[in-house]
Design an enzyme around this catalytic site. Structure first.
Site, short mmCIF file in Angstrom:
data_model
loop_
_atom_site.label_atom_id
_atom_site.label_comp_id
_atom_site.label_asym_id
_atom_site.label_seq_id
_atom_site.Cartn_x
_atom_site.Cartn_y
_atom_site.Cartn_z
N ASP A 139 4.61 14.95 13.50
CA ASP A 139 4.85 14.66 12.09
C ASP A 139 3.56 14.73 11.28
O ASP A 139 3.25 13.83 10.50
CB ASP A 139 5.54 13.30 11.93
CG ASP A 139 6.30 13.19 10.62
OD1 ASP A 139 6.48 14.23 9.95
OD2 ASP A 139 6.71 12.08 10.26
N GLY B 254 7.23 3.72 3.98
CA GLY B 254 7.64 4.85 4.80
C GLY B 254 9.08 4.69 5.20
O GLY B 254 9.75 3.76 4.75
N GLY B 255 9.53 5.59 6.04
CA GLY B 255 10.92 5.57 6.45
C GLY B 255 11.29 4.28 7.14
O GLY B 255 12.42 3.82 7.06
N LYS C 28 1.84 -2.92 8.74
CA LYS C 28 3.11 -2.22 8.57
C LYS C 28 4.24 -3.13 9.04
O LYS C 28 4.27 -3.53 10.19
CB LYS C 28 3.10 -0.91 9.37
CG LYS C 28 4.38 -0.11 9.24
CD LYS C 28 4.13 1.36 9.43
CE LYS C 28 4.77 1.88 10.70
NZ LYS C 28 4.38 3.26 10.99
N VAL D 60 4.02 -0.90 4.06
CA VAL D 60 2.66 -1.19 4.50
C VAL D 60 1.97 -2.06 3.46
O VAL D 60 1.98 -1.76 2.28
CB VAL D 60 1.86 0.10 4.71
CG1 VAL D 60 0.47 -0.21 5.23
CG2 VAL D 60 2.60 1.02 5.67
N LEU E 296 0.83 -1.21 0.00
CA LEU E 296 0.00 0.00 0.00
C LEU E 296 0.86 1.25 0.00
O LEU E 296 0.47 2.29 -0.50
CB LEU E 296 -0.89 0.03 1.25
CG LEU E 296 -2.03 -0.98 1.34
CD1 LEU E 296 -2.66 -0.92 2.72
CD2 LEU E 296 -3.07 -0.67 0.27
N GLY F 35 9.32 1.27 7.18
CA GLY F 35 8.77 0.00 6.78
C GLY F 35 7.84 0.11 5.60
O GLY F 35 7.62 1.18 5.06
#
Ligand SMILES: *[C@@H]1O[C@H](CO)[C@@H](O)[C@H](O)[C@H]1NC(C)=O
Ligand SMILES: *[C@@H]1O[C@H](CO)[C@@H](O)[C@H](O)[C@H]1NC(C)=O
Ligand SMILES: *[C@@H]1O[C@H](CO)[C@@H](O)[C@H](O)[C@H]1NC(C)=O
Ligand SMILES: *[C@@H]1O[C@H](CO)[C@@H](O)[C@H](O)[C@H]1NC(C)=O
Length: 967
Positions: free
Chosen positions: A745, A625-626, A644, A630, A622, A628
């Site tokens: 964030d 990210g930094g 994730k 998803v 999907l 991992g």
């Protein structure tokens, strides 16, 4: 330097130096003098000991100098420790003991002191007191006053006030940092104090061998750090259910044996991740042994003997010596062998009646028929041992009629009249081919009567609420003779009943005649409740569709406009072992499948996650990210989840920290606009988090990449409603009743969209726990994303909630302009969105030029665009204290959204109090159906922080209520 500092003593430096040397010399030379009061107390101690020769060095010179076992402060004047372990002292402690006002530690192990304990009141520095195994025979009632620093207290094996007994004075709560409290065998009596539940740091609590009565206080659910909990052998008089222990997520040792505890063993006990030593023997526990014990990886000892446990003996992976189970009512004598289907069904039946002791006590757990004493009363069988009738008229039964009776395939008569049964008559009973008679007269059943064939004689008289009507939970409803209203509520599913009163642990081989069902019954039972929850939510939804005109109360209970599955799963999640925060690693290897534990813990096995994500295949990705990747996954029941999976290179240090932080934060926070954590898995090098799936992806995809992804651009109305959703989520983060969290964030790629474009904030890996209030800032390692960082944070590394407000302002600008916070494709002067946009704020003309061309700027939208632009400017002002708080932001946005879609405000809706268990939530929904408008508002207000904190909201709700009502 000299030119800047005309210090007069510059020239006298050598003098100062020599003075210093002199003083130093003196201080070494001067014999330290013990504080005279301290010395006095020690002298009294020496006098009150009958074998003073054991105290070597005492009596001569200064205590801090030459008395052994006495430890003083560095400067040598105050006594801070008395380390008297193993001296064999006899005699007493002196009455003036608490004048050792700097005392921090006293250790008396291995002595034989006796007489009264002196007061310790006011020893505010005392952290540690080992006073156990002496012969102290009384304790003054002010003993615990002012022991503010106390962390460890042991008093065990002292005959304190032994004839009359005693209770711990509430003063002990001043020792709020207590970690170890050992009071076994000290003649304590009365109820176990509720205030022990306030010792949230407590690690070890031992209160065995006392004379406590009553149950385990419900406040003990707060003892999430408790690792050792022993209250066995309390004069065999502690009673009540043991359910609360499942909340003690860190439990390692649980000793409850030799008491009178009753009720079923909650399945959550077996799934406590650290539980090693569990002794429940010699109580009055009933029901089935939860299957969770069989899958426990930590369990080493389980003692169950001497209870009234039913069903099969579970097969455990621990040694024979460490698993004892004699003296119960198991259906088979061999470990791991299932009950016959008939017996399983009967056990479920009894479970739904809360295991009435009038029936269970005399039953042997296996003999269904016959005239022997150990046969189950009221049951008759045919020649093949099949149950043909159940006759338990007038037996003071309460609880529900179990749907599992449908598995007694030869049943001809079910006679349950003149009891106190609630719930409905299970639909499943219509499948019984030979059934001829049902007598449920004079109970408290409700709901529709299933349509039995004409061959069945059904007698339902004397059930005030049976027929087409659900019971009226509130008296106020009684005077509203609103039949159409009732009509809409009558379809109370049988699920309704099973969740209504039975603990989530009812043995449930429900709807299954397989013998296996009994083995895994406890787990199934919990799953059944979950399924029921889903069914109930669907039922509510469907009902919404079909019964538009109905009570306003129901309208207020609407789930969000969309049918997002999040609602369902959200309520099933509860609490996850906080020990994870401490880096204790548990594996989820043993969990064969998804296990919804009673405490709500959702441990998901790596095997399951592999299988539902197609072995983490590329097609299921999907996003990345930094830390991992998803993946999307679909469970067998159709629930879609997002998984994730941390990169293996991140499973240490910073990445691991974020993983743990995310679990820690998400278990505390539950909100409609925060993505819900459904579970997690830690195994070997694998770290996975499982979330509700948000089908529409991230805001950033819809805002920046819609062309590439062939999506339609977001309309202004949608952007507004997304902004409001996010603002509410963040407001909740900032404004929790007792604590405040800073997201750190916020950005469009961390905002996820569900059905109907309802937005939720995600990614809590950087969340910081902050002291309440904006004044406080927290210094942290700089983290977050450039372009969204508030200037003060970027410069000083100190964050406040106002740093999030800044980031939110940036998101508003992105929603307005369709441009990224940091757009490297732009020329230097317009690369940084905030700077660029703020320059254009002053002038309406240039402002409208900067609006995203995908937004239709017209008479209808321009006004609210201006307001949002201004708000974005306000949120991004340089000085943090000049930025609004999220409450204000929500107010402004809610006002705008209201203009657009007046009916949407009703979505303030049902607050789900995440502290409630699933059955409680269901119950609340059911009850709310019949509640008055005002109390609905109140309950929503107490559970959704944002509602109560916003003055504008109730009027909005009321308005909506009117409009819905008129429909
Ligand atoms: C213990 O007994 C003594 C003397 O009977 C009494 O003064 C004291 O209050 C009792 N302590 C407690 C904590 O009840
Ligand atoms: C309780 O303490 C007494 C001494 O006060 C001791 O003799 C007795 O053995 C202890 N009981 C248990 C069960 O440890
Ligand atoms: C039996 O239980 C004890 C105490 O919990 C534990 O130390 C020991 O390892 C267990 N033995 C086995 C074979 O599991
Ligand atoms: C019947 O059950 C209800 C609640 O389930 C309880 O309040 C009531 O006291 C019971 N009545 C009798 C006679 O046991």
């Amino acid at each position: 330097m000299p030119s800047l500092c005309p210090c007069p003593w510059q020239n006298t430096f050598p003098l100062v130096l020599s003075l210093c040397f002199f003083l130093h010399f003196c201080s070494m030379k001067v014999i330290s003098v013990t504080d005279p009061t301290d010395k006095l107390v020690l002298q009294s101690f020496l006098e009150s000991v009958t074998n003073p020769t054991k105290l070597s060095g005492w009596g001569n010179g200064d205590p801090c100098e030459g008395w052994e076992n006495v430890i003083c402060t560095g400067t040598g004047t105050r006594v801070t420790q008395l380390q008297l372990k193993g001296l064999g002292l006899e005699g007493r402690l002196p009455a003036n003991f608490n004048q050792l006002s700097s005392l921090e530690q006293i250790a008396l192990q291995g002595n034989f002191l006796s007489g009264p304990l002196p007061s310790f009141s006011g020893l505010s520095m005392l952290t540690t007191a080992y006073l156990g195994s002496q012969n102290f025979n009384s304790i003054p009632s002010d003993f615990f006053k002012g022991l503010k620093s106390l962390q460890i207290l042991t008093l065990e094996h002292n005959p304190i006030n032994s004839s009359e007994g005693w209770s711990i004075p509430a003063d002990i709560t001043e020792a709020s940092g207590l970690t170890t409290l050992v009071l076994s065998n000290t003649s304590l009596s009365g109820p176990i104090p509720e205030f022990f539940g306030s010792f949230t740091n407590l690690n070890e609590l031992r209160i065995s061998y006392n004379r406590f009565v009553g149950g385990i206080p419900s406040s003990f659910r707060n003892l999430s750090q408790l690792s050792i909990f022993k209250l066995n052998n309390n004069a065999a008089s502690l009673s009540g259910p043991i359910d609360v222990v499942v909340s003690m997520a860190s439990l390692k040792v649980l000793w409850l044996h030799v008491n009178q505890f009753s009720g079923p063993i909650p399945s959550g006990v077996g799934s406590l991740l650290s539980l090693e030593d569990c002794r429940l023997n010699d109580n009055q526990l009933v029901g089935i042994v939860p299957a969770t014990f069989s899958t426990s990886e930590s369990l080493k000892t389980l003692y169950l003997q001497g209870n009234q446990l039913l069903g099969p003996i579970p097969k455990l992976s621990i040694g024979n010596d460490n698993f004892t189970y004699d003296g119960n009512k198991f259906c088979q004598s061999e470990v791991g062998v299932a009950c016959t289907p008939e017996v399983s069904s009967i056990i479920s039946f009894l479970g739904d009646l809360n295991y009435p002791s009038s029936l269970v006590t005399s039953w042997d757990g296996q003999t269904l028929c016959g005239s022997t004493r150990q046969a189950l009363r009221g049951v008759t069988c045919d020649a093949n041992g099949m149950v043909i009738s159940i006759n338990l008229a007038n037996n003071q039964l309460s609880g529900l009629i179990s749907p599992a009776l449908a598995n007694l395939s030869s049943l001809t008569a079910l006679i349950l009249n003149d009891n106190n049964l609630t719930g409905t008559i299970p639909e499943s009973l219509t499948t019984l081919k030979f059934l001829r008679k049902i007598d449920v007269r004079n109970n408290n059943l409700y709901g529709p009567v299933p349509s039995f064939g004409t061959q069945v004689l059904v007698n339902i008289s004397g059930n005030p609420n049976i027929g087409e009507t659900a019971p009226d939970p509130s008296p106020s409803q009684e005077n509203s003779p609103n039949s159409s209203n009732d009509q809409t509520r009558n379809i109370v599913p049988s699920s309704n009943s099973s969740s209504g009163s039975s603990p989530s642990d009812t043995p449930a081989s429900k709807n299954s005649s397989s013998p296996l069902a009994a083995i895994v019954s406890a787990v199934i039972a919990v799953l059944v409740v979950a399924v029921i929850a889903i069914a109930f939510v669907f039922y509510k939804r469907r009902k919404r569709k079909f019964f538009r005109v109905q009570s306003p109360n129901t309208a207020l209970l609407r789930a969000p406009g969309s049918g997002d599955e999040g609602d369902i799963v959200k309520v099933t999640v509860n609490k996850i072992d906080p020990s994870i925060e401490n880096g204790i690693h548990h594996t989820c290897n043993g969990a064969q499948n998804m296990q919804l534990f009673e405490a709500g813990n959702l441990l998901i096995s790596i095997q399951l996650l592999r299988s539902v994500t197609n072995d983490f295949s590329q097609e299921n990705v999907l996003g990345e990210g930094g830390f991992g990747v998803v993946y999307k996954g679909e469970l067998e029941d159709g629930t879609v989840i997002a998984v994730k999976r941390m990169l293996s290179s991140m499973v240490s240090g910073k990445g691991l920290q974020e993983f743990q932080s995310e679990i820690a934060v998400l278990t505390k926070l539950r909100h409609r606009h925060l993505v819900a954590l459904l579970g997690y898995c830690m195994e070997g090098n694998e770290r996975l988090l499982v979330y509700e799936y948000m089908p529409l992806g991230t805001l950033s995809q819809h805002l920046f990449d819609w062309r590439k992804l062939e999506l339609s651009p977001l309309s202004w109305e949608r952007r507004l409603s997304i902004a409001l959703d996010v603002a509410r989520g963040v407001e909740y983060l900032h404004g929790l009743a007792h604590e405040s969290f800073i997201h750190r964030d916020l950005k469009p790629s961390n905002i996820l969209l569900g059905d109907g474009f309802r937005a939720k904030v995600s990614d809590f890996g950087l969340v910081k726990h902050a002291p309440k209030g904006d004044k406080h800032s927290v210094e942290t390692r700089l983290a977050g994303t450039f372009g969204y960082l508030a200037p003060e944070y970027a410069v000083t590394g100190r964050v406040t909630t106002k740093s999030d407000v800044f980031s939110f302002g940036v998101i508003l600008m992105e929603l307005l302009t369709g441009r990224k916070a940091l757009d490297e494709s732009q020329p230097e002067e317009s690369m940084h969105l905030v700077t660029w946009f703020r320059r254009r704020l002053g002038n309406e003309g240039t402002l409208f030029e900067s609006i995203d061309s995908a937004i239709a700027v017209n008479d209808g939208t321009s006004q609210s665009i201006l307001v949002v632009a201004e708000l974005a400017g306000h949120c991004t002002v340089r000085e943090a204290y000049n930025r609004p708080d999220m409450g204000h932001v929500v107010n402004v946005l809610a006002g705008l959204v209201e203009q657009w879609k007046p009916s949407d405000v009703a979505e303030e809706e049902e607050g789900i109090d995440m502290h409630m268990t699933l059955p409680q939530v269901l119950k609340k929904w059911q009850i709310s159906e019949g509640l008055s408008m005002s109390s609905d508002l109140m309950s929503a207000g107490t559970s959704v922080t944002s509602v109560s904190s916003l003055p504008s909201r109730p009027s909005g709700l009321a308005q909506t209520f009117t409009s819905m009502d008129g429909r």
